[in-house]
Design a protein around this motif. Sequence first.
Motif, PDB file in Angstrom:
ATOM      1  N   ARG A 241      21.939 -16.706  -6.890  1.00  0.00           N
ATOM      2  CA  ARG A 241      23.006 -16.308  -6.034  1.00  0.00           C
ATOM      3  C   ARG A 241      22.737 -15.223  -5.126  1.00  0.00           C
ATOM      4  O   ARG A 241      23.843 -14.755  -4.231  1.00  0.00           O
ATOM      5  CB  ARG A 241      24.388 -16.305  -6.786  1.00  0.00           C
TER       6      ARG A 241
ATOM      7  N   HIS B 213      39.325 -10.436  -9.393  1.00  0.00           N
ATOM      8  CA  HIS B 213      39.546 -10.500 -11.150  1.00  0.00           C
ATOM      9  C   HIS B 213      40.003  -9.336 -11.797  1.00  0.00           C
ATOM     10  O   HIS B 213      41.006  -9.392 -12.494  1.00  0.00           O
ATOM     11  CB  HIS B 213      38.228 -10.964 -11.691  1.00  0.00           C
TER      12      HIS B 213
ATOM     13  N   ASP C 159      33.054  -9.052  -5.019  1.00  0.00           N
ATOM     14  CA  ASP C 159      32.806 -10.254  -5.968  1.00  0.00           C
ATOM     15  C   ASP C 159      33.878 -10.221  -7.011  1.00  0.00           C
ATOM     16  O   ASP C 159      34.347 -11.246  -7.710  1.00  0.00           O
ATOM     17  CB  ASP C 159      31.245 -10.195  -6.436  1.00  0.00           C
ATOM     18  N   MET C 160      33.852  -9.169  -7.481  1.00  0.00           N
ATOM     19  CA  MET C 160      34.665  -9.011  -8.967  1.00  0.00           C
ATOM     20  C   MET C 160      36.074  -8.207  -8.979  1.00  0.00           C
ATOM     21  O   MET C 160      36.971  -8.595  -9.533  1.00  0.00           O
ATOM     22  CB  MET C 160      33.990  -8.245  -9.772  1.00  0.00           C
TER      23      MET C 160
ATOM     24  N   GLN D 154      36.709 -11.579 -23.384  1.00  0.00           N
ATOM     25  CA  GLN D 154      35.579 -12.430 -23.810  1.00  0.00           C
ATOM     26  C   GLN D 154      34.374 -11.665 -23.946  1.00  0.00           C
ATOM     27  O   GLN D 154      34.300 -10.218 -23.600  1.00  0.00           O
ATOM     28  CB  GLN D 154      35.158 -13.438 -22.579  1.00  0.00           C
TER      29      GLN D 154
ATOM     30  N   GLU E 166      28.597  -7.760 -17.268  1.00  0.00           N
ATOM     31  CA  GLU E 166      27.971  -8.874 -17.590  1.00  0.00           C
ATOM     32  C   GLU E 166      26.380  -8.440 -17.723  1.00  0.00           C
ATOM     33  O   GLU E 166      26.214  -7.380 -17.530  1.00  0.00           O
ATOM     34  CB  GLU E 166      27.881  -9.647 -16.186  1.00  0.00           C
TER      35      GLU E 166
ATOM     36  N   LYS F 265      26.558  -5.941 -13.174  1.00  0.00           N
ATOM     37  CA  LYS F 265      25.787  -6.978 -13.752  1.00  0.00           C
ATOM     38  C   LYS F 265      24.644  -6.432 -14.576  1.00  0.00           C
ATOM     39  O   LYS F 265      24.221  -5.068 -14.107  1.00  0.00           O
ATOM     40  CB  LYS F 265      25.122  -7.567 -12.388  1.00  0.00           C
TER      41      LYS F 265
ATOM     42  N   HIS G  65      39.563 -17.799 -11.265  1.00  0.00           N
ATOM     43  CA  HIS G  65      39.408 -18.544 -12.441  1.00  0.00           C
ATOM     44  C   HIS G  65      39.648 -17.446 -13.632  1.00  0.00           C
ATOM     45  O   HIS G  65      40.109 -18.184 -14.859  1.00  0.00           O
ATOM     46  CB  HIS G  65      38.070 -19.125 -12.729  1.00  0.00           C
ATOM     47  N   PHE G  66      39.818 -16.083 -13.328  1.00  0.00           N
ATOM     48  CA  PHE G  66      40.112 -15.479 -14.588  1.00  0.00           C
ATOM     49  C   PHE G  66      41.517 -15.454 -15.070  1.00  0.00           C
ATOM     50  O   PHE G  66      41.988 -15.413 -16.312  1.00  0.00           O
ATOM     51  CB  PHE G  66      40.194 -14.042 -14.344  1.00  0.00           C
TER      52      PHE G  66
ATOM     53  N   LYS H  12      37.358 -18.540  -4.104  1.00  0.00           N
ATOM     54  CA  LYS H  12      36.659 -17.281  -3.357  1.00  0.00           C
ATOM     55  C   LYS H  12      35.281 -17.663  -3.020  1.00  0.00           C
ATOM     56  O   LYS H  12      34.873 -18.472  -3.663  1.00  0.00           O
ATOM     57  CB  LYS H  12      36.573 -16.135  -4.382  1.00  0.00           C
TER      58      LYS H  12
ATOM     59  N   LYS I 110      41.937 -18.009 -17.835  1.00  0.00           N
ATOM     60  CA  LYS I 110      41.495 -17.738 -19.288  1.00  0.00           C
ATOM     61  C   LYS I 110      42.674 -17.399 -20.378  1.00  0.00           C
ATOM     62  O   LYS I 110      43.596 -16.915 -19.935  1.00  0.00           O
ATOM     63  CB  LYS I 110      40.527 -16.676 -19.134  1.00  0.00           C
TER      64      LYS I 110
ATOM     65  N   TYR J 279      24.571 -15.438  -1.456  1.00  0.00           N
ATOM     66  CA  TYR J 279      26.038 -14.950  -1.573  1.00  0.00           C
ATOM     67  C   TYR J 279      26.094 -13.574  -1.953  1.00  0.00           C
ATOM     68  O   TYR J 279      26.922 -12.820  -1.145  1.00  0.00           O
ATOM     69  CB  TYR J 279      26.934 -15.814  -2.414  1.00  0.00           C
TER      70      TYR J 279
HETATM   71  C1  BG6 Z   1      32.628 -15.045 -10.472  1.00  0.00           C
HETATM   72  C2  BG6 Z   1      31.665 -14.072  -9.829  1.00  0.00           C
HETATM   73  O1  BG6 Z   1      33.895 -15.158  -9.871  1.00  0.00           O
HETATM   74  O2  BG6 Z   1      32.844 -14.500 -11.891  1.00  0.00           O
HETATM   75  C3  BG6 Z   1      30.339 -13.920 -10.893  1.00  0.00           C
HETATM   76  O3  BG6 Z   1      31.476 -14.484  -8.739  1.00  0.00           O
HETATM   77  C4  BG6 Z   1      30.570 -13.802 -12.089  1.00  0.00           C
HETATM   78  O4  BG6 Z   1      29.226 -13.037  -9.935  1.00  0.00           O
HETATM   79  C5  BG6 Z   1      31.669 -14.705 -12.502  1.00  0.00           C
HETATM   80  O5  BG6 Z   1      29.412 -13.785 -12.855  1.00  0.00           O
HETATM   81  C6  BG6 Z   1      32.177 -14.076 -13.984  1.00  0.00           C
HETATM   82  O6  BG6 Z   1      33.112 -15.213 -14.626  1.00  0.00           O
HETATM   83  P1  BG6 Z   1      33.078 -15.559 -16.011  1.00  0.00           P
HETATM   84  O7  BG6 Z   1      34.259 -16.302 -16.204  1.00  0.00           O
HETATM   85  O8  BG6 Z   1      31.640 -15.860 -16.411  1.00  0.00           O
HETATM   86  O9  BG6 Z   1      32.963 -14.210 -16.840  1.00  0.00           O
END
Ligand code: BG6
Length: 492
Positions: free
Chosen positions: A224, A241, A236-237, A380, A217, A341, A179-180, A149, A183, A227
């Motif tokens: 960033r 995710h 973004d999320m 997490q 978060e 955030k 990437h989620f 992404k 995990k 972006y």
């Molecule tokens: C990313 C987002 O995909 O995931 C970020 O772009 C976010 O904004 C991050 O902070 C969170 O991922 P993780 O693995 O740190 O929870």
Amino acid sequence: MKVLFILFGAEGDLSSRLILPALYNLHLDGLLPLDFALVAVDRMVSDPAELIARYRESVSSNSRRGSPEERSWADFSSKIRTFCADLETDSSYQELARQLSEQESAWGEQAEQIYYLATPPLLFEPVTRGLGKAGLAKNREKARIVVEKPLGHDLESSRAINRSLSCYFEEGQIFRIDHFLGKETVQNILAMRFANPMFEPVWNRRYIDHVAITVAETLGVEHRAGYYEKAGALRDMVQNHLLQLLCLVAMEPPVAYDAEDIRGKKMDVLRAIRPIAHDEVWECAARGQYGPGWMGGVELPGYREEQGVDRGSNTETYAALKLHVDNWRWQGVPFYLRTGKRLASCVSEISIRFQDVPHKAFPASMGVDAQPARLVIQIQPRQGIVLKFIAKEPGLPLRLRPVDMRFSYREAFKTAAPEAYETLLRDIMVGDATLFMRADQVEAAWQLIMPILDVWQANPAPDFPNYPSGTWGPESAALLVARDGRSWLTPT
Ligand code: BG6
């Protein structure tokens, strides 16, 4: 197995922060084949020694294992080559093809070729074209392309990316990273649901009142802004995710644990999510932007004061959604999603809230809490599962109160879990696409959020910033669930 890992955008942040530490950890765990070469490609790639030194530094600061030890680093770094090329010029790819085939000749065998695009999305099209024209995509079994992404900015642009990827690569060769999904705790959702007999019977509208997914978060926008100003929390999320988490909670049991079956079942969920009409956006979604505030005794600036952010920015740093999955299993069970955030704590979890008992045999005076049974999947930083239920307090008189039954990864397994990227990179090498997103999923997720994006963009938020840093988000998000007589529960 022999692997050629061609990293486009080798000089970028993603490459050094996430990809290199993950590759190095795979090397330490003996999960990289002996015949492995990392070809670092960029427009201005530094000289090899300098690049390797920089990679080493970033492995030291980003790897879960800390600084690399001399010998194993020397061994790993001997596998890195550099290739300086203009990524927008087709002839670069002819030369790349020549070098790759030289390596394969030296190995005496065709390798798995992984083209990893750690580049800005603008380069997806020229790189794919270059690879395609140079014949580097044509081995359908061995050539794979990896993208991350942002996979578009909206439905149209995501379709354009998918079109340009599919000009030269077949869907089975395309690995889209979320990437989620790498995990451990996220992968465990399917294990918990489908490798145990006792969850499935209650996993439906008859027993579940609602599902709440929180990805909170404490970090702000960090470095960033370039972006994030154009993205915001929804893109973004949520688009990726959080919707992927929802799919894993809501999907039907797969027939087999294989990429097509699982991705097909997830796609069924996305198709079943009730579309949000433009005039329903205010009821189904809430947005927020953090203002200044205090966290851990430190005063923090608001989003609009962060470096690179427009002083009158309308970008949301918080998004909450209420969704319905219109199928037999989930009819009438709302799914509440929230992410933001600079929230009060850094925690990601899925809370499955069961319904009240149909008949209350115990009088309220015995202290039955208003909070009935919940199953909490902790993603997490705590990794585990907590079942919250009502128990009898010891002694007289009879009193009831909520208690927790806990499973913790750390205690149960006593081994460090791999980082998401380690799992995902290894899966790419062996060609397992189960944890990757298919084109139709990405487009369906965009389609779902488009009305919200449209309405939010057309109506700048008059109340931004609307939550102080270090709190749980804006009032409007609390109202989103309060209107249904519910509330967000404080994460465990
Ligand atoms: C990313 C987002 O995909 O995931 C970020 O772009 C976010 O904004 C991050 O902070 C969170 O991922 P993780 O693995 O740190 O929870």
